[in-house]
Design a protein around this motif. Structure first.
Motif, PDB file in Angstrom:
ATOM      1  N   GLY A   1      42.502  77.595  -8.424  1.00 40.26           N
ATOM      2  CA  GLY A   1      43.581  78.330  -9.083  1.00 40.26           C
ATOM      3  C   GLY A   1      44.608  78.898  -8.136  1.00 40.26           C
ATOM      4  O   GLY A   1      44.794  80.117  -8.076  1.00 40.26           O
TER       5      GLY A   1
ATOM      6  N   PHE B   1      48.020  91.156 -16.416  1.00 36.11           N
ATOM      7  CA  PHE B   1      46.658  90.749 -16.754  1.00 36.11           C
ATOM      8  C   PHE B   1      45.666  91.866 -16.436  1.00 36.11           C
ATOM      9  O   PHE B   1      44.792  92.202 -17.242  1.00 36.11           O
TER      10      PHE B   1
ATOM     11  N   TYR C   1      43.549  83.238 -13.276  1.00 30.51           N
ATOM     12  CA  TYR C   1      43.291  84.347 -14.189  1.00 30.51           C
ATOM     13  C   TYR C   1      41.832  84.342 -14.657  1.00 30.51           C
ATOM     14  O   TYR C   1      41.197  85.402 -14.750  1.00 30.51           O
ATOM     15  N   GLU C   2      41.297  83.153 -14.938  1.00 32.74           N
ATOM     16  CA  GLU C   2      39.908  83.062 -15.394  1.00 32.74           C
ATOM     17  C   GLU C   2      38.959  83.563 -14.313  1.00 32.74           C
ATOM     18  O   GLU C   2      38.044  84.351 -14.584  1.00 32.74           O
TER      19      GLU C   2
ATOM     20  N   PRO D   1      51.154  75.658 -15.373  1.00 37.24           N
ATOM     21  CA  PRO D   1      50.630  77.031 -15.342  1.00 37.24           C
ATOM     22  C   PRO D   1      49.385  77.121 -14.467  1.00 37.24           C
ATOM     23  O   PRO D   1      48.885  76.104 -13.992  1.00 37.24           O
ATOM     24  N   ASN D   2      48.893  78.348 -14.281  1.00 34.58           N
ATOM     25  CA  ASN D   2      47.772  78.568 -13.370  1.00 34.58           C
ATOM     26  C   ASN D   2      46.665  79.369 -14.054  1.00 34.58           C
ATOM     27  O   ASN D   2      46.317  80.465 -13.611  1.00 34.58           O
ATOM     28  N   PRO D   3      46.083  78.845 -15.128  1.00 33.45           N
ATOM     29  CA  PRO D   3      45.080  79.623 -15.873  1.00 33.45           C
ATOM     30  C   PRO D   3      43.802  79.868 -15.091  1.00 33.45           C
ATOM     31  O   PRO D   3      43.098  80.863 -15.343  1.00 33.45           O
ATOM     32  N   ASN D   4      43.476  78.986 -14.145  1.00 31.23           N
ATOM     33  CA  ASN D   4      42.188  79.112 -13.451  1.00 31.23           C
ATOM     34  C   ASN D   4      42.138  80.333 -12.537  1.00 31.23           C
ATOM     35  O   ASN D   4      41.066  80.891 -12.308  1.00 31.23           O
TER      36      ASN D   4
ATOM     37  N   GLU E   1      54.150  85.201  -9.235  1.00 32.20           N
ATOM     38  CA  GLU E   1      52.965  85.292 -10.081  1.00 32.20           C
ATOM     39  C   GLU E   1      52.394  86.707 -10.126  1.00 32.20           C
ATOM     40  O   GLU E   1      51.624  87.047 -11.030  1.00 32.20           O
TER      41      GLU E   1
END
Length: 383
Positions: free
Chosen positions: A301, A348, A312-313, A307-310, A341
Motif C-alpha cells: 500500500g 481516516f 488504509y486497511e 487509489p490506495n486502499p491497502n 495522501e
C-alpha cells in the motif's frame, strides 16, 4: 536455535549490521556471486535470489551527499532521491560500488528521471510499476516480473528454475513471518522493548544475507524478549504511537527519537521499512508462482498507488491490534504522493478510527530536531 542471554548487545549488533555488511558484500563479490542493488520494497527479491544473486539496499537516507547531488539535481527535490543520486555520484556507498546491477522502479517521477542519470554511472534496469492495483495492473506487473527474469538470466548467464524460485518464495515467507512475529510483540501493553530497538532489529535484518541465520536469530530474540517480559522487564506504561508515511531510517530516525525522548513509545511502523514490507506473504499454494509474486508485491500500500486502499486497511488494522493512542504521519519534503495522501490519512484516523493524528514534514537535515521534539512533546502531552 541460538540462545541469547544479553538483549542490549543483540540490539547493538543489529544496529551495526549495515556497517558490518560492507565487508560481507565484498566477500560475496570475491566469491563471484552477482550483487543487485535496489531501492524499493516492490523489488521481487525471490527472482533475484533464485538466480543466485545477493540483494542489497543502496544508501539513500542521509544528508551526507545531498549537496553533491544538488549540483546536478533541483534543490526542491525529495531528499531520498537526492541522497540516492549523491551516494552513487560520489561513490560513497559500498553497496552501490559492489553492485553489478542497480534495479529501479517507477514509483515516482523524480526517481524515474534520476535513474536516467544513474545509468551513466552503473548498469540500471527500471521495472515499470503500474500505479493501480486492478486486474490490468496485476497483468502488467506479472509481465514485468517475466521481463526482469529474462534480463538477469541473460546478464548473469544463469537460469531461474521453477524449483529454485519455489524454494526462495518459501524462504522469504519464513523470514517475513519471523519479522512479523517479532513486530507483534509490541502489541503487548506495556511494550516489551523500545521502538528504536524494534526498528534496529527490523532494519538490521535486511543487511544480513544468510536468510536462514536471520530467521534463527529473530526467533531467538523473540524467545529472549518474552522471557524478559514474563519476568517483568518492559518499557513501562507510555502513550503508544504508530508511525506511518515515507520510508523511515537513517536521518529520519530523528522523528522516532523525538517521540521516545518525550515519553512516548513507538509500537509499530507502517512504513515500508516496517509492517508494509512484511505483512503480506506470497501464496505458496498457487501453481502460478509469478502471478502469486505479482499479487504479493503489487498489494503493497504505497502512496504511488491510486487509489490506495491497502494502506488504509493495513493502518486501520494496526491501530486496533497495537492499541495505538496516536498516529504520526512522517513525510519527506517534496514527496508529493505521501504529502497529498496525508489529508486522507488524517481524516481516516480522526473520523473513522477516532485516534489522534499528527503530520510531521521533514527532510534529511538535523536543523529541525528541536521543532520535532517540541511538536512530539505537545502531541504526547495531549494523549
Amino acid at each position: 536455535m541460538k540462545i541469547i542471554t544479553d538483549l542490549p548487545s543483540v540490539f547493538e549488533e543489529f544496529a551495526e549490521a549495515r556497517k558490518n555488511s560492507f565487508l560481507s558484500v565484498k566477500r560475496i563479490k570475491d566469491e563471484g556471486k552477482p550483487v543487485i542493488g535496489v531501492y524499493c520494497g516492490y523489488f521481487p527479491m525471490e527472482i533475484a535470489m533464485a538466480a543466485g544473486a545477493v540483494v542489497v539496499g543502496i544508501c539513500s537516507m542521509s544528508d551526507e551527499t545531498v549537496g553533491d547531488a544538488e549540483k546536478d539535481l533541483p534543490r526542491n527535490l525529495c531528499p531520498l532521491i537526492k541522497s540516492s543520486y549523491g551516494f552513487a555520484k560520489t561513490d560513497k556507498c559500498p553497496f552501490f560500488y559492489f553492485s553489478d546491477l542497480v534495479v529501479g522502479e517507477t514509483t515516482c517521477d523524480g526517481k524515474k528521471k534520476m535513474y536516467e542519470h544513474l545509468g551513466g554511472i552503473k548498469p540500471v534496469y527500471v521495472m515499470q510499476l503500474p500505479n493501480s492495483q486492478d486486474d490490468s495492473g496485476y497483468a502488467l506487473w506479472k509481465s514485468e516480473l517475466f521481463r526482469f527474469k529474462d534480463y538477469i538470466e541473460n546478464m548473469f548467464g544463469v537460469r531461474v528454475s521453477d524449483e529454485n524460485l519455489k524454494k526462495q518464495i518459501s524462504l522469504k515467507n519464513r523470514e517475513r513471518q519471523a519479522l512479523k512475529r517479532l513486530s507483534y510483540l509490541m502489541a503487548l501493553d506495556p511494550a516489551p522493548i523500545s521502538g528504536e530497538n524494534l526498528f534496529n532489529l527490523l532494519y538490521g535484518s535486511t543487511f544480513k544475507f544468510d536468510k536462514e541465520a536471520v530467521i534463527s536469530e529473530i526467533e531467538a530474540v523473540i524467545e529472549k524478549i518474552m522471557r524478559d517480559y514474563e519476568s517483568g522487564i518492559n518499557v513501562g506504561k507510555k502513550p503508544r504511537i504508530i508511525i506511518t508515511g515515507c520510508p523511515i531510517g537513517g536521518a529520519t530516525l530523528k522523528v522516532l527519537r523525538a517521540v521516545e525522548s518525550k515519553g512516548g513509545c513507538v509500537v509499530a511502523f507502517e512504513n515500508c521499512s516496517g509492517m508494509k514490507n512484511i505483512d503480506n506473504m506470497t501464496d505458496e499454494s498457487d501453481p502460478d508462482m509469478y502471478g502469486a509474486l505479482a499479487k504479493r508485491y503489487l498489494d503493497i500500500g504505497c502512496s504511488c498507488m491510486s487509489p490506495n486502499p491497502n494502506r488504509y486497511e493495513l493502518l486501520g488494522r494496526m491501530i486496533d491490534e497495537f492499541h495505538a493512542d496516536g498516529v504520526i504521519d512522517m513525510t519527506l519534503v517534496a514527496c508529493h504522493t505521501y504529502n497529498v495522501e496525508a489529508f486522507g490519512i488524517k481524516r481516516f484516523c480522526l473520523e473513522e478510527k477516532h485516534v489522534p493524528y499528527m503530520h510531521m514534514e521533514t527532510d534529511y537535515s538535523q536543523s529541525d530536531i528541536g521543532q520535532l521534539e517540541t511538536r512530539a512533546a505537545a502531541f504526547i502531552e495531549m494523549l
